[in-house]
Design a protein around this motif. Sequence first.
Motif, short mmCIF file in Angstrom:
data_model
loop_
_atom_site.label_atom_id
_atom_site.label_comp_id
_atom_site.label_asym_id
_atom_site.label_seq_id
_atom_site.Cartn_x
_atom_site.Cartn_y
_atom_site.Cartn_z
N TYR A 176 0.74 -1.02 -0.06
CA TYR A 176 -0.01 -0.05 0.16
C TYR A 176 0.72 1.24 0.09
O TYR A 176 0.22 2.45 0.23
CB TYR A 176 -0.85 0.06 1.34
N LYS A 177 2.50 1.44 0.20
CA LYS A 177 2.81 2.34 0.12
C LYS A 177 2.61 3.44 1.35
O LYS A 177 2.03 2.53 2.21
CB LYS A 177 3.32 3.87 -1.40
N ALA A 417 -5.04 -4.47 7.16
CA ALA A 417 -4.07 -3.96 7.07
C ALA A 417 -4.11 -2.41 7.95
O ALA A 417 -3.04 -2.30 8.91
CB ALA A 417 -2.89 -3.28 6.00
N ILE A 418 -5.04 -1.54 7.91
CA ILE A 418 -5.41 -0.42 8.91
C ILE A 418 -5.64 -0.98 9.79
O ILE A 418 -5.29 -0.15 11.34
CB ILE A 418 -7.20 0.27 8.24
N TYR A 484 5.66 3.77 9.84
CA TYR A 484 4.69 3.45 8.88
C TYR A 484 5.53 3.92 7.46
O TYR A 484 5.72 3.27 6.40
CB TYR A 484 3.50 3.37 9.25
N LYS A 485 5.48 5.57 7.48
CA LYS A 485 5.70 6.15 6.21
C LYS A 485 7.17 5.77 6.41
O LYS A 485 7.25 5.79 5.34
CB LYS A 485 5.65 7.49 7.14
N ILE A 491 10.78 0.79 1.22
CA ILE A 491 10.65 -0.45 0.86
C ILE A 491 10.82 0.46 -0.84
O ILE A 491 10.36 -0.78 -1.34
CB ILE A 491 9.45 -0.70 1.15
N HIS A 492 9.24 0.81 -0.92
CA HIS A 492 8.81 1.38 -2.60
C HIS A 492 8.64 2.34 -3.02
O HIS A 492 7.39 3.01 -2.92
CB HIS A 492 7.30 0.74 -2.07
N PRO A 493 9.87 3.06 -2.90
CA PRO A 493 9.98 5.02 -3.73
C PRO A 493 9.93 4.66 -5.01
O PRO A 493 8.77 5.65 -5.52
CB PRO A 493 11.18 5.51 -3.74
N THR A 494 10.34 3.78 -5.63
CA THR A 494 9.67 3.91 -7.43
C THR A 494 9.42 2.20 -7.26
O THR A 494 9.44 1.42 -6.23
CB THR A 494 11.08 3.71 -7.93
#
Length: 920
Positions: A176-177, A417-418, A484-485, A491-494
């Motif tokens: 979910y980024k 997840a939330i 989390y942020k 993990i997943h910036p691109t």
Amino acid sequence: MTKEKRPAVLIEKWFPVQELGIECQRENSSGNHPPPNRLHVWWARRPLVVSSAAILGSILGCNTNPDWFKKFIGILGDPIAAQKKIEEAKQTNTRVSNPFGYDRAFKYVPTDEQLEEFKAKLIEMWGEIPVVLDPMAGGGSIPLEAVKYGLPTYANDLNPVAFVIEKATFEYPAKYKDSLADDIVRWSNEIYQRAKKELEPYFPSQEGEQVFCYIWARTVVCPECGLQVPLSPNWWLQKKDNSKIAVKIHYTTQSNQCTFELVENVKMNEYDPDEGTVARGVGKCPRCMGTIHGDYIKEMAQTGRMGQQLYALGVQRLVGRRTKKSFRIPNEADLAAVNNASKIVENKLPDWQINNLFADELIPDGEKTKEPRRYGYDAWNKLFSPRQKLSNLTLLKHFNDIKQEILDKEEPERAKAIITYLAFILDKCFDYNSYLVRWDGTRNKIANTFDRHDFSFKWSFGEMNLISPGLGFQWATETVLDAYKGLAEIIHPTETPLFKQAKRLNTEQIHITQGSAANLHHIPDNTIHAIVVDPPYYDNVMYAELSDFFYVWMKRTLGDIYPEAFSDELTNKDDEAVANPARFRGFDVSPAELARQDYQQKMQLCFQEMYRVLRPDGVLTIMFTHKKVDAWDTLATALISAGFEITASWPVHTESEHSLHQARKNAAASTILLVCRKRETDGSGGWWEDILPEVRRTALQKVQEFMAADITGVDLYLATFGPVLGVLSRHWPVQDRSGEAISPDKALDEARRVVTDYRVQSLLQGRRGRFDPVTRWYILAWDIYQAPQFPFDEGHKLALSVGVDIDALRTQKQIYKKDGNFIVLTSPRERSRRGQVDVNAQSFTSYIDAIHTALLIYEEDGAAAVRRFVQQANLLQSDDFLSAYAALVRAIPAGQPEHLQLKDMALAAMDEKLDQLSLW
Ligand SMILES: C[S@@+](CC[C@H](N)C(=O)[O-])C[C@H]1O[C@@H](n2cnc3c(N)ncnc32)[C@H](O)[C@@H]1O
Ligand SMILES: [Zn+2]
């Protein structure tokens, strides 16, 4: 598969240990921990930078360019040079602004270009993208890094709490980024508003202040005079150089209730807040001065007759534009609110029980859990004071209501997840709001339940005001969200190229399971390219026992979200691979020995399973940190018996540097990486006598190599263990000519002897030096442990290798005293009190006695007296004495007071021999 067909990987040939050591220190610099550590408590998380280096080093070929590798893991400059600059600045008392010139390595996100190159290298090496497994993943450092680099990843842990933490650490951020952030904030606020409305009456505050914390003491009635005695080891509220605030206890003959006064500028000559009402478990009544015995206190606690008294509040006030923390004594409204809270808890109890909000699971009698039971905490809900229960359970109730709403409104996976992150916010509140929480006046904040890895009892405890705006629950929300942020960012910036085919991150390639590593039935034989694992370190941490603190609440917040993980009453201790003596009490054999055997057996089963799933050309890289040789022996036996051979090993300085205070107690600072392969011998084994020279040669070669890389102390010993075990594992099974099987500790003993000899030689700097075994033991103890306090077992092993009797060192020589399982070296003065150092003596049986005598004379009568003494005792004429003296100074770290004393004395009394001592 033969050796030719399994090309060597990078970590078998080279590894940037020094750079990684420095990056580990940076990663864990206090006050700025990496996101996983802030997300949820897990014990003994590995640094991320070592995790990524271990994974990538295990799958990249040995001819990978070292500079490329370092950049790829985020080491963008020269940390060794930067560290040197910092040390120089420290010595000259100057400042350098960040000499690294790049951010901490774990924050680095590889570029698309680098990832493309990486992929090409992997295809060339393996013909496909390799699969990574961590079967004991805990807080998830290793799989998080595997996911970050786009590798298909299997993570597993026995513990359900760890399982959920792993989901939140890398699966959800990958999926979910950071898109869940707004929802987490919104729903968390909903919980907060509802709970706040209900709780407000129980947390009154005065005009212009915000109460953030309440400081309490547990109480018992004095058996002699009837006073309700608040028990606290000291009365500090704030203990900083520039601000000393405490409370002072008052009592009268008319009332059995104490009161408190705030002392804002403590003057130590007028009032000493360190004089508390309890020390080492024994209380003292301030009114009648009677002793309150430990057994009586425990009995009160166990029979529910221990109370508590609120004695201070931590408040925030707006001063100008800034908020300022201060303290005040409770007023009537505060005390009335406490009373009301206790009453309402009684009323609510049945409702909580019916709705199964109340964790009434019993606290089992374990290794770590025996401590709270001693003080009557025998069920998990008993770890909270009445008002803490009210706060925590009110939040829990609203959490569960909101959970239903989320499940109704959101897509099921997203809802899951939330809800998981919201549950972590609650866990943080529980961790910071229990009887085991402490107000830390030196750091001006609450130290959470798991500030240490245990359930140690607290006499005075802190209570958090969970509904205080911006603090309490809202602070917990902020922290979880931030973590989390932070994870989503690394993990997943691109979109990583490895996953590009799917046009989005392929989370199908992330597999998280919960179960024993001894049974990975979801993974077929011979399919995993690299296993990177950080198994439990023998008896270091009792994960299952500790995690029950969270498990019982997670069951209530997440039990329906992950039904597969929360069906048990408590966490699984039977299958846990730790050496836990508490599970083996009441047999004829010693519990510690049974625990050792049990750990070995379980680790062996786990390693056998790893053997099954690993490809024949695959690599197993193990991280292990333990100062005790026993732990090494046990782990190595399990590993080698399961069919592995050790092909390389690296010591990485993972633990942070300690303050001088902590430096008085030795702790191992390194993690050793053991690189293993499936063993390729015919199984006929070898003879000990034949391989002994190779064992010695290997140890010697490694000690030289590692000393050149600035590895010192215990680390130096630990660093030779891997290579020596490597020799043994290649020839396994090994027996001696009499037919007796050789266990790994035999080889480890040999390594220790080689290192010891080598260290003595190097402390002597090429000079001749023959000295008695007691002096030798003493010098080596300082050299190895770099501290005057170290584990007894280690001192014992050292005594065996230099040929002295460890017990005689204490009973006859008074060289040390015992403190629990620790050796504490005694001072010259202590030794003189016990008659072992005598200022009138003229001859000595060991040099250390002469040195101690001189030190005592120097301390008591000054330079002239000690000059006379060394001359009369003819000490300066003895080259051996001077060698021993110099070796001792070199062995003691420069920061320790003993080092300075010896140098001072050399200047004062041995000036004509300074050249020979060459200490400067
Ligand atoms: C040293 S910790 C791993 C820490 C992890 N590398 C991290 O950075 O957070 C060891 C883990 O092994 C797990 N464990 C113990 N026995 C196990 C077993 N039989 N099967 C799987 N995991 C087990 C524990 O629950 C613990 O989380
Ligand atoms: Zn009394």
